[in-house]
Write a protein that holds these residues in place. Structure first.
Motif: not given
Length: 231
Positions: A133-137, A159-163, A207
């Motif tokens: 999981e990667h998140q980017q604001q 905040v966008e979250r995606y794999y 994880r």
């Protein structure tokens, strides 16, 4: 069951470190990152390893030899041209009879390979990609627009979250039939081809601790965290 570690990359983003060393041999903590990878495989019972080499492969051969020092059996596969993350599978001396684990050689991780394999088999996938999981604001207010350019919602700096692809894969033997013989071919292409053929492929949510050392800032982070995670 065998595992393949892709240790052929040049590591352009890590120059000048990679002017004299192949990327998997860059020290993280007291040892090359590839040595930590091999030890992790050995600790979990995966002792038959293929190492795919290209750039400065002789450095890797000289350091690990046959693998006996680390309790593994190493078979080297030598690229004579860039084959990508899946093309190297065409160098295997024979088609495997069990699923094969493929892993990038620039990852510092405590992934549980047994849990990954069990997940792959329980889900009935023919190919599984570990995903992180990667998140980017987003640094701006984001507008959600409806018909006629009507603003339905305004979200400030969401905040966008995606794999994202974590560079660790399990492949059933028959999936290797898709890989062309000694031509450049990457894992996204392989997975997209399998999906187009109607095969069941999946993602394993990773994880466990994981760092890709391909950038200087990530290498520095991995070096700072090594003693805490692997000491």
């Amino acid at each position: 069951m065998r595992a393949m570690v892709l240790a052929a990359g040049r590591g352009e983003r890590l120059r000048p470190l990679t002017d004299t060393l192949p990327k998997p041999m860059i020290p993280v903590g007291p040892k090359p990152v590839l040595e930590t990878i091999i030890e992790n495989f050995a600790d979990q019972g995966f002792v038959n390893l293929y190492l795919c080499l290209n750039y400065k492969g002789e450095v890797i051969r000289g350091h690990f030899g046959d693998g006996r020092r680390l309790g593994v059996n190493i078979t080297y596969l030598q690229e004579d041209r860039r084959l990508g993350t899946a093309g190297a599978l065409s160098l295997l001396p024979q088609r495997p009879t069990e699923p094969v684990i493929v892993m990038n050689g620039d990852l510092l991780t405590k992934v549980d390979f047994v849990r990954l394999l069990n997940f792959h088999q329980q889900q009935g996938f023919v190919a599984t990609m570990a995903m992180r999981e990667h998140q980017q604001q987003v640094p701006y207010g984001v507008l959600k627009i409806g018909d006629g350019y009507v603003v339905n919602e305004l979200v400030e700096k969401p905040v966008e979250r995606y794999y994202v692809n974590a560079g660790i894969y399990i492949l059933d033997p028959h999936t290797l039939d898709v890989v062309p013989e000694q031509k450049f071919y990457d894992m996204p292409t392989l997975f997209n081809t399998l999906m187009a053929q109607g095969e069941r492929v999946g993602g394993f949510p990773l994880r466990d601790y994981w760092v890709d050392i391909g950038r200087v800032e990530d290498l520095e982070r991995a070096s700072a965290e090594f003693s805490e995670m692997f000491g």
